[in-house]
Design a protein around this motif. Structure first.
Motif, PDB file in Angstrom:
ATOM      1  N   LEU A 106      36.788  67.965  65.763  1.00  0.00           N
ATOM      2  CA  LEU A 106      37.024  67.662  67.039  1.00  0.00           C
ATOM      3  C   LEU A 106      38.207  66.585  67.290  1.00  0.00           C
ATOM      4  N   ALA A 107      38.657  66.667  68.557  1.00  0.00           N
ATOM      5  CA  ALA A 107      39.817  65.547  68.959  1.00  0.00           C
ATOM      6  C   ALA A 107      39.527  65.045  70.279  1.00  0.00           C
ATOM      7  N   TYR A 108      40.082  63.869  70.486  1.00  0.00           N
ATOM      8  CA  TYR A 108      39.690  63.038  71.591  1.00  0.00           C
ATOM      9  C   TYR A 108      40.839  62.449  72.392  1.00  0.00           C
ATOM     10  N   HIS A 109      40.835  62.244  73.452  1.00  0.00           N
ATOM     11  CA  HIS A 109      42.100  61.537  74.302  1.00  0.00           C
ATOM     12  C   HIS A 109      41.159  60.873  75.226  1.00  0.00           C
ATOM     13  N   ALA A 110      41.507  59.544  74.907  1.00  0.00           N
ATOM     14  CA  ALA A 110      40.851  58.565  75.858  1.00  0.00           C
ATOM     15  C   ALA A 110      41.761  57.702  76.601  1.00  0.00           C
ATOM     16  N   ASP A 111      41.581  57.383  78.012  1.00  0.00           N
ATOM     17  CA  ASP A 111      42.398  56.564  78.771  1.00  0.00           C
ATOM     18  C   ASP A 111      41.550  55.683  79.657  1.00  0.00           C
ATOM     19  N   GLN A 112      40.784  54.676  79.324  1.00  0.00           N
ATOM     20  CA  GLN A 112      39.903  53.930  79.967  1.00  0.00           C
ATOM     21  C   GLN A 112      38.740  54.651  80.247  1.00  0.00           C
ATOM     22  N   ARG A 113      38.168  54.950  81.481  1.00  0.00           N
ATOM     23  CA  ARG A 113      37.055  55.907  81.713  1.00  0.00           C
ATOM     24  C   ARG A 113      37.277  57.241  81.944  1.00  0.00           C
ATOM     25  N   HIS A 114      38.445  57.806  81.505  1.00  0.00           N
ATOM     26  CA  HIS A 114      38.629  59.343  81.302  1.00  0.00           C
ATOM     27  C   HIS A 114      38.621  59.703  79.903  1.00  0.00           C
ATOM     28  N   LEU A 115      37.870  60.443  79.543  1.00  0.00           N
ATOM     29  CA  LEU A 115      38.014  60.922  77.983  1.00  0.00           C
ATOM     30  C   LEU A 115      38.052  62.273  78.236  1.00  0.00           C
ATOM     31  N   VAL A 116      38.932  62.956  77.416  1.00  0.00           N
ATOM     32  CA  VAL A 116      38.885  64.663  76.948  1.00  0.00           C
ATOM     33  C   VAL A 116      38.298  64.742  75.553  1.00  0.00           C
ATOM     34  N   ILE A 117      37.625  65.762  75.353  1.00  0.00           N
ATOM     35  CA  ILE A 117      37.003  66.144  74.137  1.00  0.00           C
ATOM     36  C   ILE A 117      37.415  67.704  74.060  1.00  0.00           C
ATOM     37  N   VAL A 118      38.109  67.933  72.888  1.00  0.00           N
ATOM     38  CA  VAL A 118      38.127  69.398  72.565  1.00  0.00           C
ATOM     39  C   VAL A 118      37.829  69.781  71.183  1.00  0.00           C
ATOM     40  N   GLY A 119      37.397  70.909  70.865  1.00  0.00           N
ATOM     41  CA  GLY A 119      36.931  71.296  69.628  1.00  0.00           C
ATOM     42  C   GLY A 119      37.085  72.715  69.098  1.00  0.00           C
ATOM     43  N   GLU A 120      36.341  73.067  68.073  1.00  0.00           N
ATOM     44  CA  GLU A 120      36.294  74.558  67.695  1.00  0.00           C
ATOM     45  C   GLU A 120      35.257  75.218  68.097  1.00  0.00           C
ATOM     46  N   HIS A 121      34.065  74.403  67.957  1.00  0.00           N
ATOM     47  CA  HIS A 121      32.684  75.105  68.346  1.00  0.00           C
ATOM     48  C   HIS A 121      31.909  74.107  69.582  1.00  0.00           C
ATOM     49  N   SER A 122      31.178  75.073  70.316  1.00  0.00           N
ATOM     50  CA  SER A 122      30.668  74.552  71.549  1.00  0.00           C
ATOM     51  C   SER A 122      29.555  73.603  71.199  1.00  0.00           C
ATOM     52  N   GLU A 123      28.767  73.623  70.191  1.00  0.00           N
ATOM     53  CA  GLU A 123      27.686  72.899  69.919  1.00  0.00           C
ATOM     54  C   GLU A 123      28.191  71.346  69.437  1.00  0.00           C
ATOM     55  N   ALA A 124      29.190  71.354  68.561  1.00  0.00           N
ATOM     56  CA  ALA A 124      29.997  70.102  68.186  1.00  0.00           C
ATOM     57  C   ALA A 124      30.615  69.441  69.366  1.00  0.00           C
ATOM     58  N   VAL A 125      31.094  70.326  70.505  1.00  0.00           N
ATOM     59  CA  VAL A 125      31.780  69.510  71.675  1.00  0.00           C
ATOM     60  C   VAL A 125      30.743  69.016  72.499  1.00  0.00           C
ATOM     61  N   ALA A 126      29.584  69.841  72.511  1.00  0.00           N
ATOM     62  CA  ALA A 126      28.328  69.230  73.510  1.00  0.00           C
ATOM     63  C   ALA A 126      27.857  67.992  72.926  1.00  0.00           C
ATOM     64  N   VAL A 127      27.749  67.935  71.797  1.00  0.00           N
ATOM     65  CA  VAL A 127      27.138  66.718  71.099  1.00  0.00           C
ATOM     66  C   VAL A 127      27.998  65.636  71.125  1.00  0.00           C
ATOM     67  N   ALA A 128      29.282  65.794  70.738  1.00  0.00           N
ATOM     68  CA  ALA A 128      30.325  64.805  71.059  1.00  0.00           C
ATOM     69  C   ALA A 128      30.326  64.257  72.645  1.00  0.00           C
ATOM     70  N   ALA A 129      30.335  65.233  73.590  1.00  0.00           N
ATOM     71  CA  ALA A 129      30.373  64.839  74.901  1.00  0.00           C
ATOM     72  C   ALA A 129      29.083  63.926  75.416  1.00  0.00           C
ATOM     73  N   ALA A 130      28.049  64.098  74.915  1.00  0.00           N
ATOM     74  CA  ALA A 130      26.818  63.555  75.173  1.00  0.00           C
ATOM     75  C   ALA A 130      27.141  61.934  74.603  1.00  0.00           C
ATOM     76  N   ARG A 131      27.426  61.929  73.600  1.00  0.00           N
ATOM     77  CA  ARG A 131      27.493  60.730  72.722  1.00  0.00           C
ATOM     78  C   ARG A 131      28.888  59.747  73.544  1.00  0.00           C
ATOM     79  N   LEU A 132      29.703  60.511  73.896  1.00  0.00           N
ATOM     80  CA  LEU A 132      30.879  59.866  74.744  1.00  0.00           C
ATOM     81  C   LEU A 132      30.376  59.304  76.192  1.00  0.00           C
ATOM     82  N   ALA A 133      29.369  60.353  76.863  1.00  0.00           N
ATOM     83  CA  ALA A 133      29.074  59.793  77.906  1.00  0.00           C
ATOM     84  C   ALA A 133      28.105  58.571  77.657  1.00  0.00           C
ATOM     85  N   ARG A 134      27.275  58.583  76.861  1.00  0.00           N
ATOM     86  CA  ARG A 134      26.470  57.388  76.632  1.00  0.00           C
ATOM     87  C   ARG A 134      27.412  56.227  76.522  1.00  0.00           C
ATOM     88  N   GLU A 135      28.311  56.463  75.768  1.00  0.00           N
ATOM     89  CA  GLU A 135      29.034  55.130  75.557  1.00  0.00           C
ATOM     90  C   GLU A 135      30.018  54.736  76.668  1.00  0.00           C
TER      91      GLU A 135
END
Length: 376
Positions: A106-135
């Motif tokens: 997984l990789a992240y690019h964060a600029d204040q309230r705008h975050l980009v998450i990219v990865g190799e597997h859709s489930e890992a991306v989905a889990v990370a997206a929910a986690r960062l949304a909560r953050e």
């Protein structure tokens, strides 16, 4: 390709998760929907979403972008830390945070309230997206005067009892037993709390996977229905250890432990607390009192003559948050002082209890105690 989007709202905080993959936005809608107002949103571009205000998480499978961010992190130099129990390499350049979790791809690019998450597997991306949304929601709520408490919460008639204590004290046990008796489950491990102008304390849920031990599931009569769902091919949260899934399939009910002494537990999606366990989820409440349980296997459940009070050690701050350090710089520099909240909560009725492994006796004591508190 058009984006799909899920809009999340908690009090005044708003965050949108957008992706070209519907499974990513579906995951966030499922994860937050029971506790936060997560709904399908229309989205045509990230820029359009960003203009609507709040936070934005763009998440997709993109191996090329993953490798590009990994290269940037190596070129810029990095600090190494643990984030969400994963080894994470973090670089900062020109106000932008780049991060990579090599083992999770997984990789992240964060600029204040705008975050980009990219990865190799859709489930890992989905889990990370929910986690960062909560953050992102957490950051907005902290800026609006909310504080995170290490507590579970159960609700009746809009009033909640908060259960506090160290790991293993019985926070989840208390909330689950009350929820089994008709209370609404507001949270199993953490809550947001804020002192209102009238002196009351408002409480909101912190959505997360709920860890409930095999022994507790068995003692509350919930084990068999969970096992049936697992045998039918349904899945619990992916953070669950594979050995727990194997135990459920085999019908083993005894608690399981890591060599470190930490219990391995089934991990439930928030919506599974309702659909699998039949619990009612609450979305907000006013604090009515505090419970401080301890568990001794051979004891008789009883109220204790122990005037334990809430302290600032029961409060998560930007320096004590353990699983989610603020590596993306989302937390506001100045947040509400915990001392005022602690003082206000300390004015509420509070009870210390000794619980045992006798589930029925525990439930009877907890129900009577919680009813007495909310009736005050």
């Amino acid at each position: 390709m058009p984006l799909t989007a899920t809009r999340i709202t908690a009090d005044t905080a708003t965050v949108t998760v957008a992706s070209q993959m519907e499974e990513v936005t579906d995951w966030s809608r499922r994860y937050f929907g029971p506790w936060w107002n997560a709904t399908t949103a229309k989205a045509t571009s990230g820029d359009r979403i960003a203009q609507d205000g709040g936070g934005l998480v763009l998440a997709d499978v993109d191996t090329d972008r993953l490798e590009d961010i990994h290269t940037l992190v190596r070129d810029y130099g990095f600090a190494e830390t643990d984030y969400a129990n994963a080894r994470t390499l973090v670089s900062r350049q020109d106000g932008i945070t780049y991060a990579v979790q090599p083992d999770e791809r997984l990789a992240y690019h964060a600029d204040q309230r705008h975050l980009v998450i990219v990865g190799e597997h859709s489930e890992a991306v989905a889990v990370a997206a929910a986690r960062l949304a909560r953050e992102l929601v957490r950051a907005q709520l902290l800026a609006d005067g909310w504080t995170v408490l290490h507590a579970s919460a159960a609700v009746k008639d809009g009033r909640t009892v908060l259960t506090l204590g160290d790991k293993g004290a019985g926070k989840t046990t208390t909330a689950l037993l009350l929820a089994r008796q008709g209370w609404g489950l507001l949270a199993n491990d953490r809550v947001f709390a804020r002192t209102e102008a009238d002196g009351s304390v408002k409480v909101l849920p912190w959505p997360s996977a709920a860890a409930i031990g095999l022994g507790l599931l068995d003692a509350t009569g919930l084990y068999d229905q969970v096992r049936e769902r697992v045998l039918a091919g349904e899945q619990l949260h992916p953070t669950q250890h594979p050995s727990v899934t194997a135990a459920l399939r085999d019908g083993r009910r005894a608690p399981m432990w890591k060599p470190s002494g930490k219990e391995l537990k089934p991990q439930f999606f928030p919506d599974q607390l309702s659909t699998w366990l039949g619990l009612t989820l609450a979305t907000e409440a006013t604090a009515a009192g505090l419970l401080f349980p301890t568990i001794t296997a051979t004891a008789s459940p009883v109220l204790l003559d122990d005037d334990r009070a809430l302290t600032e050690s029961d409060v998560f701050t930007r320096t004590t948050e353990d699983r989610y350090p603020d590596i993306f710089g989302l937390t506001p520099a100045a947040t509400a002082a915990a001392a005022e909240l602690v003082d206000q909560l300390s004015r509420l009725p509070r009870r210390s209890l000794m619980l045992s492994h006798d589930t029925d006796a525990n439930a009877a004591l907890l129900a009577k105690t919680a009813d007495d508190i909310t009736a005050d």
